[in-house]
Scaffold this active site. Structure first.
Site, PDB file in Angstrom:
ATOM      1  N   GLU A 275       0.815  -1.211   0.000  1.00 24.30           N
ATOM      2  CA  GLU A 275       0.000   0.000   0.000  1.00 24.30           C
ATOM      3  C   GLU A 275       0.853   1.267   0.000  1.00 24.30           C
ATOM      4  O   GLU A 275       1.810   1.387   0.750  1.00 24.30           O
ATOM      5  CB  GLU A 275      -0.914   0.046   1.228  1.00 24.30           C
ATOM      6  CG  GLU A 275      -1.743   1.329   1.219  1.00 24.30           C
ATOM      7  CD  GLU A 275      -2.579   1.569   2.477  1.00 24.30           C
ATOM      8  OE1 GLU A 275      -2.608   0.715   3.369  1.00 24.30           O
ATOM      9  OE2 GLU A 275      -3.200   2.651   2.528  1.00 24.30           O
TER      10      GLU A 275
ATOM     11  N   ASP B 126       9.519   6.178  15.026  1.00 22.01           N
ATOM     12  CA  ASP B 126       9.279   7.581  14.719  1.00 22.01           C
ATOM     13  C   ASP B 126       9.701   8.404  15.936  1.00 22.01           C
ATOM     14  O   ASP B 126       9.162   8.222  17.024  1.00 22.01           O
ATOM     15  CB  ASP B 126       7.772   7.760  14.437  1.00 22.01           C
ATOM     16  CG  ASP B 126       7.416   9.204  14.120  1.00 22.01           C
ATOM     17  OD1 ASP B 126       8.320  10.027  13.957  1.00 22.01           O
ATOM     18  OD2 ASP B 126       6.198   9.493  14.036  1.00 22.01           O
TER      19      ASP B 126
ATOM     20  N   ASP C  74      10.221  12.298  17.244  1.00 19.31           N
ATOM     21  CA  ASP C  74       9.846  13.648  16.853  1.00 19.31           C
ATOM     22  C   ASP C  74      10.191  14.607  17.985  1.00 19.31           C
ATOM     23  O   ASP C  74       9.927  14.314  19.151  1.00 19.31           O
ATOM     24  CB  ASP C  74       8.339  13.661  16.596  1.00 19.31           C
ATOM     25  CG  ASP C  74       7.910  14.927  15.898  1.00 19.31           C
ATOM     26  OD1 ASP C  74       7.347  14.807  14.799  1.00 19.31           O
ATOM     27  OD2 ASP C  74       8.121  16.020  16.445  1.00 19.31           O
TER      28      ASP C  74
ATOM     29  N   CYS D 168      18.600  21.750  19.382  1.00 18.16           N
ATOM     30  CA  CYS D 168      17.750  20.629  19.805  1.00 18.16           C
ATOM     31  C   CYS D 168      17.905  19.432  18.862  1.00 18.16           C
ATOM     32  O   CYS D 168      17.538  18.315  19.212  1.00 18.16           O
ATOM     33  CB  CYS D 168      16.291  21.020  20.013  1.00 18.16           C
ATOM     34  SG  CYS D 168      15.508  21.992  18.743  1.00 18.16           S
TER      35      CYS D 168
ATOM     36  N   GLY E  44      11.616  15.489   7.458  1.00 14.27           N
ATOM     37  CA  GLY E  44      11.279  16.663   6.656  1.00 14.27           C
ATOM     38  C   GLY E  44      11.161  17.935   7.480  1.00 14.27           C
ATOM     39  O   GLY E  44      11.209  19.042   6.954  1.00 14.27           O
ATOM     40  N   ARG E  45      11.013  17.783   8.801  1.00 15.24           N
ATOM     41  CA  ARG E  45      10.918  18.988   9.615  1.00 15.24           C
ATOM     42  C   ARG E  45      11.641  18.845  10.959  1.00 15.24           C
ATOM     43  O   ARG E  45      12.660  19.417  11.198  1.00 15.24           O
ATOM     44  CB  ARG E  45       9.462  19.368   9.832  1.00 15.24           C
ATOM     45  CG  ARG E  45       9.325  20.644  10.665  1.00 15.24           C
ATOM     46  CD  ARG E  45       8.193  21.533  10.233  1.00 15.24           C
ATOM     47  NE  ARG E  45       6.918  20.984  10.628  1.00 15.24           N
ATOM     48  CZ  ARG E  45       5.783  21.675  10.588  1.00 15.24           C
ATOM     49  NH1 ARG E  45       5.782  22.925  10.197  1.00 15.24           N
ATOM     50  NH2 ARG E  45       4.645  21.110  10.931  1.00 15.24           N
TER      51      ARG E  45
ATOM     52  N   GLY F 278      12.104  15.680  12.950  1.00 12.64           N
ATOM     53  CA  GLY F 278      12.282  14.348  13.495  1.00 12.64           C
ATOM     54  C   GLY F 278      12.953  13.396  12.525  1.00 12.64           C
ATOM     55  O   GLY F 278      13.366  13.778  11.431  1.00 12.64           O
TER      56      GLY F 278
ATOM     57  N   HIS G 197      12.948   9.048  11.134  1.00 14.90           N
ATOM     58  CA  HIS G 197      12.277   7.753  11.063  1.00 14.90           C
ATOM     59  C   HIS G 197      13.316   6.665  10.848  1.00 14.90           C
ATOM     60  O   HIS G 197      14.310   6.879  10.161  1.00 14.90           O
ATOM     61  CB  HIS G 197      11.295   7.704   9.889  1.00 14.90           C
ATOM     62  CG  HIS G 197      10.186   8.698   9.979  1.00 14.90           C
ATOM     63  ND1 HIS G 197       9.525   9.172   8.880  1.00 14.90           N
ATOM     64  CD2 HIS G 197       9.625   9.305  11.054  1.00 14.90           C
ATOM     65  CE1 HIS G 197       8.592  10.033   9.257  1.00 14.90           C
ATOM     66  NE2 HIS G 197       8.641  10.141  10.577  1.00 14.90           N
TER      67      HIS G 197
ATOM     68  N   HIS H 181       0.329   1.227  10.280  1.00 11.29           N
ATOM     69  CA  HIS H 181       0.480   2.661  10.456  1.00 11.29           C
ATOM     70  C   HIS H 181       1.251   3.187   9.240  1.00 11.29           C
ATOM     71  O   HIS H 181       2.332   2.713   8.940  1.00 11.29           O
ATOM     72  CB  HIS H 181       1.307   2.892  11.723  1.00 11.29           C
ATOM     73  CG  HIS H 181       1.070   4.216  12.335  1.00 11.29           C
ATOM     74  ND1 HIS H 181       0.350   4.374  13.496  1.00 11.29           N
ATOM     75  CD2 HIS H 181       1.431   5.451  11.956  1.00 11.29           C
ATOM     76  CE1 HIS H 181       0.293   5.649  13.792  1.00 11.29           C
ATOM     77  NE2 HIS H 181       0.948   6.319  12.883  1.00 11.29           N
TER      78      HIS H 181
HETATM   79 ZN    ZN Z   1      15.949  24.218  19.149  1.00 12.41          ZN
END
Ligand code: ZN
Length: 400
Positions: free
Chosen positions: A45, A106, A108, A128, A158-159, A161, A163, A315
């Site tokens: 899928e 995952d 994040d 961070c 992509g932002r 986090g 995977h 998921h």
């Molecule tokens: Zn930061």
């Protein structure tokens, strides 16, 4: 040369070019098929998020040509990957059974809001990002050394986090309880907002896996203390003091730290020496507080996983090399051994890849090439281990 700003309104024009020229379609199809084990590529899928958040599930492709046609026809803003079914997935088919799925993790940065001090929510910066570096190194080592997995793919989300896709055959066919067990093994931080102290290591000898994780944390702990400055504010200091379960020790530490400058590194060093002196004088405390410094380090540094993503069989998870519609950044594949050199502003964006004149163009083009190469290496390893597994199976069945 100009620095091109990313503009999401241009996605409908940029995406068809990106998918044709930059998206590694061929290797992507090979990755998802795993030499047709346990089922052909068409039983996998895929889902697309289109403009205006229209969501298409149960898509599938049989080969690269179909992938290219589907990408051009639908122009998805985002690509997700689901499970492998016993039949070709489709919206109306309710009796389809999931046969395989990579074991996924995952991580994040929003799950670090409680401890990170530089950014909150969707924001992320180089400071961070260090939490992601630590998480990647710990999870990667644990999966390889404690579980024996080899085919491990790391992808930038992509932002804010990362995977992890574990693609060994044993991982792909693992059932839900098995996935849950691995996720729990990797969860040392427990308890919600109302629980201050979230890590309890007991007083027996520490498990090798925890020792190894602590060694990784120690490589970055000073830097984190300096950059995050966890204990500089009265709020941060109070949260820290709450982690000391022994009242006498806690008030001793509180008194000492109040007199010190606000630097978290100095405060930490002072805490450690007070704690050690206290344990030397007090055998009972020594037993009860044996791993207090380790517990605190883990609470501030250990990976915080979204367990539901790992446990769930179907998921959906964002595909490698998908574009993040909000940032324009490519979900690039990277090497865990090189994660500490990962620079957020050097991640290729769709607009710089398509514009040779932009200032970041050469760095971004180069990093895109590296990412595709790393992806290929993992896919080749997957194919090789899959071929070996099949050969071994064939040999065993002949022997019987
Ligand atoms: Zn930061």
């Amino acid at each position: 040369m100009v620095k091109q700003q990313y503009d999401a309104n241009l996605l409908p024009d940029m995406l068809p070019i990106y998918y044709t020229r930059h998206f590694p379609q061929k290797i992507f199809c090979r990755w998802l098929a795993y030499g047709c084990s346990p089922q052909p590529l068409s039983n996998r899928e895929m889902s697309f998020t289109l403009a205006d958040d229209v969501y298409l599930r149960y898509l599938s492709i049989s080969n690269q040509k179909e992938l290219q046609e589907l990408l051009q026809k639908k122009c998805p803003y985002k690509l997700d990957i689901g499970a492998v079914y016993n039949t070709k997935p489709s919206v109306g088919r309710h009796n389809a059974v999931v046969l395989a799925r990579e074991l996924v993790f995952d991580i994040d940065l929003t799950d670090y809001d409680e401890i990170r001090t530089c950014c909150q929510e969707a924001k992320v910066c180089e400071k961070c990002w260090l939490f992601m570096v630590i998480a990647c190194e710990i999870i990667d080592k644990t999966l390889r050394e404690d579980f024996g997995f080899q085919c491990i793919l790391w992808v930038f989300s992509g932002r804010r986090g990362i995977h992890c896709w574990v693609s060994d055959y044993e991982a792909r066919i693992l059932d839900s309880p098995g996935r849950g067990a691995i996720a729990s093994y990797l969860c040392l931080i427990a308890g919600g907002e109302n629980q201050s102290k979230k890590v309890h290591l007991g007083n027996e000898n520490l498990h090798t896996s925890i020792r190894r994780s602590l060694n990784i944390i120690d490589n970055y702990f000073e830097q984190l203390l300096q950059e995050q400055d966890f204990f500089a504010t009265s709020e941060g200091l109070n949260a820290f003091l709450k982690l000391i379960p022994d009242e006498t020790l806690r008030s001793q530490v509180a008194k000492k730290l109040e007199k010190l400058p606000q630097s978290s590194l100095e405060r930490w060093t002072s805490f450690v020496s007070t704690y050690e002196a206290y344990c030397r004088e007090n055998g009972n405390a020594m037993r009860k507080l044996k791993y207090l410094t380790e517990e605190i380090k883990i609470q501030y540094c250990y990976p915080r996983l979204d367990v539901n993503v790992t446990t769930g069989f179907n998921h959906l998870l964002k595909s490698p090399f998908s574009i993040h519609p909000k940032t324009g950044k490519v979900s690039i594949v990277f090497k865990s051994s090189n994660v500490k050199n990962f620079k957020l502003d050097e991640v290729p964006t769709i607009n710089t890849l398509l514009d040779d004149m932009s200032t970041d163009s050469s760095v971004h083009q180069n990093n895109m090439k590296e990412a595709v190469k790393t992806f290929q290496e993992v896919v080749f390893l997957c194919e090789k281990t899959e071929a070996m597994r099949k050969r071994n199976n064939a040999n065993t069945s002949i022997e019987f």
